[in-house]
Design an enzyme around this catalytic site. Structure first.
Site, PDB file in Angstrom:
ATOM      1  N   THR A  19     -10.091  -5.295   1.690  1.00  0.00           N
ATOM      2  CA  THR A  19     -10.749  -6.358   2.234  1.00  0.00           C
ATOM      3  C   THR A  19     -11.690  -4.944   3.614  1.00  0.00           C
ATOM      4  OG1 THR A  19      -8.865  -5.841   3.798  1.00  0.00           O
ATOM      5  CG2 THR A  19      -9.578  -7.951   2.550  1.00  0.00           C
ATOM      6  N   GLN A  50       1.652  -6.433  -2.590  1.00  0.00           N
ATOM      7  CA  GLN A  50       2.643  -6.554  -2.047  1.00  0.00           C
ATOM      8  C   GLN A  50       3.523  -5.702  -1.797  1.00  0.00           C
ATOM      9  OE1 GLN A  50       1.138  -9.244  -3.286  1.00  0.00           O
ATOM     10  NE2 GLN A  50      -0.904  -8.660  -2.557  1.00  0.00           N
ATOM     11  N   LYS A 100       1.934   1.769  -5.127  1.00  0.00           N
ATOM     12  CA  LYS A 100       2.215   1.185  -6.380  1.00  0.00           C
ATOM     13  C   LYS A 100       1.721   1.435  -7.481  1.00  0.00           C
ATOM     14  CE  LYS A 100       2.055  -2.796  -4.529  1.00  0.00           C
ATOM     15  NZ  LYS A 100       2.258  -2.217  -3.110  1.00  0.00           N
ATOM     16  N   LEU A 135       3.959  12.492   0.672  1.00  0.00           N
ATOM     17  CA  LEU A 135       4.816  13.455   1.370  1.00  0.00           C
ATOM     18  C   LEU A 135       3.572  14.572   2.633  1.00  0.00           C
ATOM     19  CD1 LEU A 135       7.514  14.319   2.421  1.00  0.00           C
ATOM     20  CD2 LEU A 135       7.990  15.855   0.601  1.00  0.00           C
ATOM     21  N   LYS A 157      -0.690   4.015  -8.256  1.00  0.00           N
ATOM     22  CA  LYS A 157      -0.289   5.669  -8.526  1.00  0.00           C
ATOM     23  C   LYS A 157       1.102   5.543  -9.791  1.00  0.00           C
ATOM     24  CE  LYS A 157       1.420  10.143  -7.615  1.00  0.00           C
ATOM     25  NZ  LYS A 157       0.812  11.242  -7.227  1.00  0.00           N
ATOM     26  N   ALA A 182      -4.032  -7.721  -3.545  1.00  0.00           N
ATOM     27  CA  ALA A 182      -3.800  -6.541  -3.546  1.00  0.00           C
ATOM     28  C   ALA A 182      -5.178  -5.377  -4.442  1.00  0.00           C
ATOM     29  CB  ALA A 182      -2.744  -6.461  -5.748  1.00  0.00           C
ATOM     30  N   GLY A 183      -5.120  -4.301  -3.967  1.00  0.00           N
ATOM     31  CA  GLY A 183      -5.814  -3.524  -3.957  1.00  0.00           C
ATOM     32  C   GLY A 183      -4.683  -1.865  -4.120  1.00  0.00           C
ATOM     33  N   HIS A 184      -4.841  -1.775  -5.454  1.00  0.00           N
ATOM     34  CA  HIS A 184      -4.318  -0.586  -5.966  1.00  0.00           C
ATOM     35  C   HIS A 184      -4.894   0.166  -6.516  1.00  0.00           C
ATOM     36  CE1 HIS A 184      -0.520  -3.940  -7.616  1.00  0.00           C
ATOM     37  NE2 HIS A 184      -0.933  -3.258  -5.988  1.00  0.00           N
ATOM     38  N   ARG A 238       2.388 -29.204  -6.660  1.00  0.00           N
ATOM     39  CA  ARG A 238       2.379 -29.899  -8.127  1.00  0.00           C
ATOM     40  C   ARG A 238       1.724 -30.509  -7.830  1.00  0.00           C
ATOM     41  NH1 ARG A 238       8.190 -32.505  -7.254  1.00  0.00           N
ATOM     42  NH2 ARG A 238       7.021 -32.608  -5.827  1.00  0.00           N
ATOM     43  N   GLY A 262       5.422  11.995  -3.953  1.00  0.00           N
ATOM     44  CA  GLY A 262       3.833  12.216  -4.188  1.00  0.00           C
ATOM     45  C   GLY A 262       4.171  13.206  -3.150  1.00  0.00           C
ATOM     46  N   ASP A 265       0.855  -0.820   0.080  1.00  0.00           N
ATOM     47  CA  ASP A 265      -0.034   0.113  -0.001  1.00  0.00           C
ATOM     48  C   ASP A 265       0.992   0.930   0.165  1.00  0.00           C
ATOM     49  OD1 ASP A 265      -1.957  -1.798  -0.141  1.00  0.00           O
ATOM     50  OD2 ASP A 265      -2.366  -1.806   1.802  1.00  0.00           O
TER      51      ASP A 265
HETATM   52  P1  GDP Z   1      -0.726   0.102  -3.181  1.00  0.00           P
HETATM   53  O1  GDP Z   1      -1.524  -0.865  -3.138  1.00  0.00           O
HETATM   54  O2  GDP Z   1       0.837   0.343  -3.081  1.00  0.00           O
HETATM   55  O3  GDP Z   1      -0.899   0.520  -4.969  1.00  0.00           O
HETATM   56  O4  GDP Z   1      -1.331   1.858  -2.618  1.00  0.00           O
HETATM   57  P2  GDP Z   1      -3.139   1.656  -1.980  1.00  0.00           P
HETATM   58  O5  GDP Z   1      -3.582   1.918  -3.281  1.00  0.00           O
HETATM   59  O6  GDP Z   1      -3.223   0.622  -1.638  1.00  0.00           O
HETATM   60  O7  GDP Z   1      -2.774   2.995  -1.406  1.00  0.00           O
HETATM   61  C1  GDP Z   1      -1.980   4.068  -1.395  1.00  0.00           C
HETATM   62  C2  GDP Z   1      -3.131   5.636  -1.151  1.00  0.00           C
HETATM   63  O8  GDP Z   1      -2.760   6.769  -1.444  1.00  0.00           O
HETATM   64  C3  GDP Z   1      -4.235   4.921  -2.686  1.00  0.00           C
HETATM   65  O9  GDP Z   1      -5.852   5.350  -2.155  1.00  0.00           O
HETATM   66  C4  GDP Z   1      -3.522   5.957  -3.409  1.00  0.00           C
HETATM   67  O10 GDP Z   1      -4.495   7.492  -4.435  1.00  0.00           O
HETATM   68  C5  GDP Z   1      -2.930   7.218  -2.109  1.00  0.00           C
HETATM   69  N1  GDP Z   1      -1.531   8.520  -3.554  1.00  0.00           N
HETATM   70  C6  GDP Z   1      -0.750   7.225  -3.474  1.00  0.00           C
HETATM   71  N2  GDP Z   1      -0.005   8.458  -3.865  1.00  0.00           N
HETATM   72  C7  GDP Z   1      -0.729   9.607  -2.741  1.00  0.00           C
HETATM   73  C8  GDP Z   1       0.525  10.790  -2.866  1.00  0.00           C
HETATM   74  O11 GDP Z   1       1.799  11.028  -2.814  1.00  0.00           O
HETATM   75  N3  GDP Z   1      -0.204  11.745  -1.518  1.00  0.00           N
HETATM   76  C9  GDP Z   1      -1.335  11.042  -1.535  1.00  0.00           C
HETATM   77  N4  GDP Z   1      -2.376  12.254  -0.708  1.00  0.00           N
HETATM   78  N5  GDP Z   1      -1.981   9.799  -1.682  1.00  0.00           N
HETATM   79  C10 GDP Z   1      -2.116   9.210  -2.196  1.00  0.00           C
HETATM   80  P1  IMO Z   2      -0.562  -4.386  -1.552  1.00  0.00           P
HETATM   81  O1  IMO Z   2      -0.503  -4.883  -3.256  1.00  0.00           O
HETATM   82  C1  IMO Z   2      -1.794  -4.556   2.212  1.00  0.00           C
HETATM   83  C2  IMO Z   2      -1.151  -8.915   3.754  1.00  0.00           C
HETATM   84  C3  IMO Z   2      -2.449  -8.964   4.479  1.00  0.00           C
HETATM   85  C4  IMO Z   2      -1.874  -9.969   5.325  1.00  0.00           C
HETATM   86  C5  IMO Z   2      -0.593 -10.632   4.481  1.00  0.00           C
HETATM   87  C6  IMO Z   2      -0.619 -12.434   3.633  1.00  0.00           C
HETATM   88  O2  IMO Z   2      -2.209  -3.594  -2.625  1.00  0.00           O
HETATM   89  O3  IMO Z   2       0.129  -3.556  -1.362  1.00  0.00           O
HETATM   90  P2  IMO Z   2      -2.554 -12.620   1.912  1.00  0.00           P
HETATM   91  O4  IMO Z   2      -4.009 -12.404   1.587  1.00  0.00           O
HETATM   92  O5  IMO Z   2      -1.255 -12.434   0.934  1.00  0.00           O
HETATM   93  O6  IMO Z   2      -2.187 -14.209   1.822  1.00  0.00           O
HETATM   94  O7  IMO Z   2      -2.662 -12.080   2.959  1.00  0.00           O
HETATM   95  O8  IMO Z   2      -0.396 -10.275   3.796  1.00  0.00           O
HETATM   96  N1  IMO Z   2      -1.350  -8.334   2.224  1.00  0.00           N
HETATM   97  C7  IMO Z   2      -1.319  -7.447   2.213  1.00  0.00           C
HETATM   98  N2  IMO Z   2      -1.263  -5.825   3.019  1.00  0.00           N
HETATM   99  N3  IMO Z   2      -0.662  -4.683   0.896  1.00  0.00           N
HETATM  100  C8  IMO Z   2      -1.510  -5.632   0.022  1.00  0.00           C
HETATM  101  O9  IMO Z   2      -0.972  -5.831  -1.291  1.00  0.00           O
HETATM  102  C9  IMO Z   2      -1.254  -6.594   0.001  1.00  0.00           C
HETATM  103  N4  IMO Z   2      -1.872  -8.174   0.070  1.00  0.00           N
HETATM  104  C10 IMO Z   2      -1.789  -8.997   1.699  1.00  0.00           C
HETATM  105  O10 IMO Z   2      -3.174  -8.152   5.448  1.00  0.00           O
HETATM  106  O11 IMO Z   2      -1.077  -9.137   6.559  1.00  0.00           O
HETATM  107 MG    MG Z   3      -2.819  -2.019  -1.942  1.00  0.00          MG
END
Ligand code: GDP
Ligand code: IMO
Ligand code: MG
Length: 427
Positions: free
Chosen positions: A300, A223, A16, A331, A18, A39-41, A142, A412, A13
């Site tokens: 989640t 992750q 990535k 930042l 962005k 993942a949640g991007h 396997r 950012g 989180d």
């Molecule tokens: P990822 O899993 O690494 O893609 O990150 P997530 O999307 O789960 O979480 C990052 C959150 O921060 C998202 O809601 C983005 O829109 C937000 N975000 C990314 N870069 C910046 C930044 O530079 N400033 C702010 N305020 N939010 C950001």
């Molecule tokens: P992104 O790509 C943050 C964490 C879960 C748990 C552990 C194992 O958005 O950064 P899993 O379901 O993968 O077996 O869970 O990994 N986890 C994450 N935490 N960002 C993620 O993805 C994650 N994907 C898995 O919370 O602790």
């Molecule tokens: Mg995420």
């Protein structure tokens, strides 16, 4: 020729999605190489916000080819619903390629993920419950089902049957759950075959040919480094390799093709799920980071645990990934603190430790040693160049760069694509 890797330097989180979306405009292919819909991007383009779980963030860039590599675990139901969600919003997803060697997540993987967590009780990992760990376990054991198996009914039937043989015993006898029927799984998965067949390709061949033609390939990690099954805080990790080595095995592109490895680094730290987290805050500062940074899980919906920046972890990420650059995110979230603590080392049983301890027990006992950097109060979200930042913010970035061991090439200052200060170009 260049292949670039973009990965999380902390516990996921970091932003990535962005960063990938931003680079998408200058690359030809974006490849997910591990993980799945855990993942949640989040990608914000103009006034539109997209939450991607399985699809590479390059899917939002018209000329970029999004690729799901062999190292990913694919839940076909999630794949199809994510694609149709994007199509409904006018996004063309027809260029997507999916490796025939990628493994499939099935309903029994999700069931086992959930019952195992319940069984672990207080010792649970806090997984996303998406079946990720059990699907990778089957791959290594396997008895996994691959995307290509969908196109041969008799093979699919045999493989599901073999996979369910032991699992049904475990589900019924240990977890007191109903057995899962092979016929039901096969029927459901054959239904997906027709819908995904046009996307399936020998993606490793496609990517290597593209690199030979001088195209640019970006490999997007899910992750983060500390969630890596080998280099992370095991067992509180995910079941794949988000670190840079995983980009090679998960895509079929050799290490000699990679020219840049970019670590996405949040200006503070967050973590979702269980496991050690030395700089975690349980006070008003932690709550403020969560509120201002909107630190709630995209997958989640869980509150993310929040804490100050940890330079020991950043240095570790530089080392295990061979990082060439950092992209520092969020930042802007730190605006308004009079002074900002930064963890520069740990204290473990009265000793100062400068590197990530390899002993899990030591890491659980690590207490942060803080340095305090002066904060700033000006709004920085409109800054376009490094010089636009207030002096204290510049000093904060320079201090982090010094401690973390690789240049900070972008910063950012907001969630939007354009809310970024680019210092060195990546492509
Ligand atoms: P990822 O899993 O690494 O893609 O990150 P997530 O999307 O789960 O979480 C990052 C959150 O921060 C998202 O809601 C983005 O829109 C937000 N975000 C990314 N870069 C910046 C930044 O530079 N400033 C702010 N305020 N939010 C950001
Ligand atoms: P992104 O790509 C943050 C964490 C879960 C748990 C552990 C194992 O958005 O950064 P899993 O379901 O993968 O077996 O869970 O990994 N986890 C994450 N935490 N960002 C993620 O993805 C994650 N994907 C898995 O919370 O602790
Ligand atoms: Mg995420």
């Amino acid at each position: 020729m260049p292949a670039l890797v973009l990965l999380g330097a902390q516990w996921g989180d970091e932003g990535k999605g962005k960063a990938t979306d931003l680079l998408g405009g200058s690359v030809d292919y974006v490849v997910r190489y591990q993980g799945g819909n855990n993942a949640g991007h989040t990608v914000v383009v103009g006034d539109q916000k997209y939450a991607l779980h399985l699809l590479p963030s390059g899917i939002l860039t018209p000329d970029c080819v999004p690729v799901i590599g062999n190292g990913v675990v694919v839940d076909p139901a999630v794949l199809l619903s994510e694609l149709s969600g994007l199509n409904d919003r006018g996004i063309d997803t027809s260029k997507l390629l999916i490796s025939g060697n990628a493994h499939l997540i099935t309903p029994y993987h999700q069931t086992i993920d959930k019952v195992t967590e319940r069984f672990l009780g207080k010792r649970r990992i806090g997984t996303t419950g998406r079946g990720i760990g059990p699907a990778y376990a089957d791959k290594i054991n396997r008895v996994g089902i691959r995307v290509q198996d969908l196109f041969d009914e008799s093979i699919l039937q045999q493989k599901v049957d073999a996979a369910l043989h032991d699992k049904n015993q475990i589900l019924v006898k240990i977890f007191n759950r109903r057995a899962i029927s092979t016929a039901q799984v096969v029927e459901e998965y054959l239904g997906y075959a027709e819908q995904i067949k046009d996307y399936v390709a020998d993606t490793a061949l496609v990517l290597n040919n593209a690199l030979d033609e001088g195209k640019v390939v970006l490999m997007e990690g899910g992750q983060g480094t500390l969630l890596d099954v080998d280099h992370g805080t095991y067992p509180f990790v995910t079941s794949s390799n988000p670190t840079s080595g995983g980009a090679c095995t998960g895509s079929g592109v050799g290490p000699t093709k990679i020219t840049r490895v970019i670590g996405i680094l949040k200006a503070y730290t967050t973590r979702v799920g269980s496991g050690p987290f030395p700089t975690e805050l349980f006070d008003d500062d932690g709550a403020r980071l969560r509120t201002v940074g909107r630190e709630y899980g995209v997958t989640t919906g869980r509150d993310r645990r929040c804490g100050w920046f940890d330079a020991v972890i950043a240095r570790y990420a530089t080392r295990v990934n061979g990082l060439t650059d950092f992209f520092l995110t969020k930042l802007d979230v730190l605006t308004g603190w009079e002074r900002i603590p930064v963890c520069v080392a740990y204290e473990i049983d009265g000793r100062r430790v400068d590197e990530l301890p390899y002993s899990q027990t030591d890491f659980h006992h690590a207490k942060p040693v803080y340095e305090y950097l002066p904060g700033w109060s000006e709004d920085i979200s409109k800054a376009k160049t490094f010089a636009d930042l207030p002096q204290q913010a510049q000093d904060y970035v320079k201090a982090l760069e010094e401690m973390s061991g690789a240049p900070i090439s972008a910063i950012g200052v907001g969630p939007g694509r354009t809310e970024t200060i680019e210092i060195n170009s990546f492509v």
